[in-house]
Design a protein around this motif. Structure first.
Motif, short mmCIF file in Angstrom:
data_model
loop_
_atom_site.label_atom_id
_atom_site.label_comp_id
_atom_site.label_asym_id
_atom_site.label_seq_id
_atom_site.Cartn_x
_atom_site.Cartn_y
_atom_site.Cartn_z
N GLY A 83 -35.93 -34.84 10.92
CA GLY A 83 -35.77 -33.56 10.22
C GLY A 83 -34.70 -33.65 9.15
O GLY A 83 -33.95 -34.65 9.07
N GLY A 84 -34.63 -32.61 8.32
CA GLY A 84 -33.74 -32.62 7.18
C GLY A 84 -32.26 -32.62 7.56
O GLY A 84 -31.46 -33.33 6.95
N SER A 85 -31.89 -31.84 8.59
CA SER A 85 -30.48 -31.78 8.98
C SER A 85 -29.99 -33.16 9.39
O SER A 85 -28.89 -33.59 9.03
N VAL B 92 -29.37 -35.30 6.36
CA VAL B 92 -28.09 -35.03 5.69
C VAL B 92 -26.94 -35.56 6.54
O VAL B 92 -25.98 -36.14 6.04
N TYR C 199 -27.21 -24.63 1.35
CA TYR C 199 -27.65 -24.86 2.74
C TYR C 199 -28.09 -26.31 2.84
O TYR C 199 -28.87 -26.78 2.00
N HIS C 200 -27.61 -27.02 3.85
CA HIS C 200 -28.00 -28.42 4.01
C HIS C 200 -28.49 -28.72 5.43
O HIS C 200 -28.67 -29.88 5.77
N GLY C 201 -28.65 -27.68 6.28
CA GLY C 201 -29.17 -27.94 7.61
C GLY C 201 -28.36 -27.25 8.70
O GLY C 201 -27.34 -26.61 8.42
N GLU D 204 -27.67 -29.62 -3.50
CA GLU D 204 -29.12 -29.46 -3.52
C GLU D 204 -29.63 -29.75 -4.94
O GLU D 204 -29.03 -29.27 -5.92
N ASP E 38 -29.52 -33.64 -2.45
CA ASP E 38 -30.34 -33.15 -1.33
C ASP E 38 -31.61 -32.51 -1.91
O ASP E 38 -31.59 -31.40 -2.42
N ILE F 94 -34.36 -31.97 -0.11
CA ILE F 94 -35.20 -31.61 1.04
C ILE F 94 -36.09 -30.42 0.70
O ILE F 94 -37.28 -30.42 1.02
N PHE F 95 -35.55 -29.43 0.02
CA PHE F 95 -36.34 -28.25 -0.38
C PHE F 95 -37.01 -28.51 -1.73
O PHE F 95 -38.19 -28.25 -1.92
N LYS G 151 -39.06 -31.88 4.46
CA LYS G 151 -40.06 -30.85 4.16
C LYS G 151 -41.33 -31.41 3.50
O LYS G 151 -42.21 -31.93 4.18
#
Ligand SMILES: Cc1ncc(COP(=O)(O)O)c(C=O)c1O
Length: 422
Positions: free
Chosen positions: A116-118, A121, A144-146, A212, A245, A247-248, A274
Motif C-alpha cells: 500500500g501507499g503508506s 512512503v 497527506y502521505h498515508g 505530493e 509522492d 501515489i494519488f 493507487k
C-alpha cells in the motif's frame, strides 16, 4: 468509500453482517455505512437498490484504467493459474516484466514494492535515512502521505490529530493558496518558507523533502512556478533527497504519466500506488534513482515485507500499465479534463456559490462558498458519487471517461448546483 445519503432496506442485513465483524475506515462504527456495490464497468458502478452511478472518486482515486477491464482481469487470471503465491526473494517473469515497465515509465532505476501507499512512503523515509544518515523530513502543511504512524508524523493532514502528543513536531513548508507568484528575484511564499525551515533546522540534519506530485484531498493547489525548481535547487545545495509522492497523482491522473512532468523536475526517490494497479490488487512502491540505487549494491537494504512484489498484484500492475499505454489514457485525461475545466468556468459565472475550480487532467476540485456535502448529496440523488471535503468537491473519474460522458456529468452537476438554492 462510505456514503450517508441513501439507506436501502434491502441491503441492511448484508450491511449488518459486515459491520458486526469488520471495521469501516475513518469513522465511528455505529453510524458507518458502506455502499453495496454489485457491479462496475468503465467509469460507473452499480449500487444495490439504486442502479448505476458515475464514479467521480474512482473508488479511492485508484481505478485509473476503469472498472472491470478485461485485459487486466486476464493478466491476473493468467498469474493466478501460473503461480499465485511465492516468497519475496523468488524470481518470476511477472516481477521482471513489471520492474522493466516501471523503469521505462518513471526513468528511475529500481523499485521496492509494497502492499500500500503508506508503506511505500514509510520505506521511502527509511531509504532516505539510510542514504543520508539524517533523520528529519520536511513536508507541505497541506499534505497527506498515508496513515501509518511514521508517515502521519511527518505530513500535515489533520488525520494525525489523535496521535500528535507522542510525535516529533512536524516540519512544514507553508503553502498558502492562492500562492504569491515569484516576482523577479523575490521567491514565492512557498519557496521562501522552504528556505526558512531549512535555515532554521540546519540543512545538514534534513534527510528529505517529501512532496505530493500534485496535492490530493488537501486542496489540489497549483504550486507557484518557482516552487519545484527552487526545491530541487535547495535539495542539491544541502544534500537533501527529494521524494516525489505520486501515489494519488501518478499513472495518468493529471494528464501526464506523473504530475511532476508538468514542472520538469527530477526527484531522487518517488512513491507510487493507487493507479499503479488501478486498484485491482494491492500494490505500491518506492522507486530510487540510478545513483542512489547503486549504493545498495554493497550496503544492506534494511527493508522487507511478506507480500513483497506479490505476483497477482504485479500482474494487475502490468495489465493496468498496458491499458493506460495502449488506450492513451493519460492523454485522454488531459483532453477530457479540458471539458471539465471549460464547464467549471461556466459554473463560476452561473452559480453564485461556486467560488472557483482548479486541477489538472482528471484530478479536479470545485470550490464552493459553503460545505460541499449538500452538493454531494444532490449529485448522489441524480446519479453521481461526488466525494467532498469541506468546501471542495472532487471530480476524479477513471481515466477512460469519454468527452460526451464528461458533458453528461457536467449537466448533472449543473442541475445539482441549481438545486442548492441560497
Ligand atoms: C499522496 C498520497 N500518499 C500516500 C497515500 C497513502 O496510500 P494508502 O492509502 O494506499 O496507504 C495516499 C492515499 O490517499 C496519498 O494520496
Amino acid at each position: 468509500m462510505t456514503h450517508d445519503h441513501d439507506h436501502d432496506p434491502a441491503s441492511t442485513s448484508l450491511l449488518e453482517r459486515q459491520r458486526a465483524h469488520l471495521f469501516f475506515t475513518w469513522s465511528a462504527q455505529r453510524g458507518a455505512k458502506g455502499l453495496e456495490i454489485t457491479d462496475a464497468a468503465g467509469a460507473r458502478f452499480e449500487v444495490a437498490g439504486k442502479g448505476w452511478v458515475w464514479d467521480l472518486e474512482s473508488q479511492v482515486y485508484n481505478v485509473n484504467a476503469g472498472h472491470k477491464h478485461p485485459h487486466i482481469q486476464q493478466r491476473m487470471i493468467a498469474q493466478i493459474q501460473a503461480l499465485p503465491a511465492c516468497a519475496p526473494a523468488a524470481v518470476l517473469p511477472i516481477r521482471a516484466e513489471l520492474g522493466e515497465l516501471l523503469a521505462q515509465k518513471t526513468g528511475m532505476a529500481k523499485a521496492f514494492l509494497t502492499t500500500g501507499g503508506s508503506e511505500a512512503v514509510e520505506n521511502a523515509i527509511k531509504l532516505a535515512r539510510l542514504l543520508t544518515g539524517r533523520t528529519k523530513v520536511i513536508t507541505r502543511r497541506n499534505s497527506y502521505h498515508g496513515a501509518t504512524l511514521a508517515v502521519l508524523e511527518v505530513a500535515g493532514d489533520m488525520r494525525k490529530q489523535p496521535f500528535t502528543a507522542t510525535m516529533r513536531p512536524a516540519l512544514h513548508i507553508e503553502d498558502p493558496y492562492p500562492a504569491r507568484q515569484a516576482a523577479g528575484e523575490q521567491p514565492s511564499d512557498w519557496l521562501a518558507s522552504a528556505e526558512a525551515v531549512i535555515e532554521r533546522e540546519g540543512g545538514e540534519s534534513i534527510a528529505a523533502i517529501l512532496l505530493e506530485g500534485f496535492t490530493g484531498t488537501n486542496g489540489m493547489q497549483h504550486p507557484p512556478a518557482d516552487f519545484w525548481p527552487g526545491v530541487r535547487a535547495l535539495c542539491d545545495r544541502h544534500g537533501i533527497l527529494l521524494i516525489d509522492d505520486e501515489i494519488f497523482s501518478g499513472f495518468g491522473r493529471t494528464g501526464r504519466w506523473f504530475a511532476r512532468e508538468h514542472w520538469g523536475v527530477r526527484p531522487d526517490l518517488m512513491t507510487v500506488g493507487k493507479g499503479l494497479s488501478s486498484g485491482y490488487a494491492p500494490l505500491a512502491g518506492v522507486l530510487v534513482s540510478d545513483a542512489l540505487a547503486a549504493r545498495f549494491d554493497d550496503e544492506v537494504l534494511w527493508c522487507g515485507l511478506t507480500h513483497y512484489a506479490h505476483p497477482i498484484s504485479c500482474a494487475a500492475a502490468v495489465g493496468s500499465i498496458e491499458v493506460l499505454e495502449r488506450e492513451g489514457l493519460p492523454q485522454n485525461a488531459e483532453r477530457v479534463g479540458q471539458v471539465f475545466a471549460r464547464r467549471f468556468d461556466e459554473f463560476v459565472e452561473r452559480h453564485a456559490h461556486v467560488t472557483g475550480h482548479r486541477g489538472l487532467g482528471l484530478m479536479r476540485a470545485l470550490e464552493l462558498d459553503r460545505d460541499a456535502s449538500e452538493l454531494s448529496a444532490r449529485a448522489w440523488s441524480l446519479g453521481a458519487y461526488l466525494p467532498q471535503r469541506g468546501p471542495l468537491a472532487f471530480v476524479c473519474p477513471p481515466l477512460c471517461l469519454r468527452e460526451h460522458e464528461a458533458e453528461a456529468i457536467c449537466e448533472l452537476l449543473d442541475r445539482a448546483l441549481l438545486e442548492l438554492g441560497d
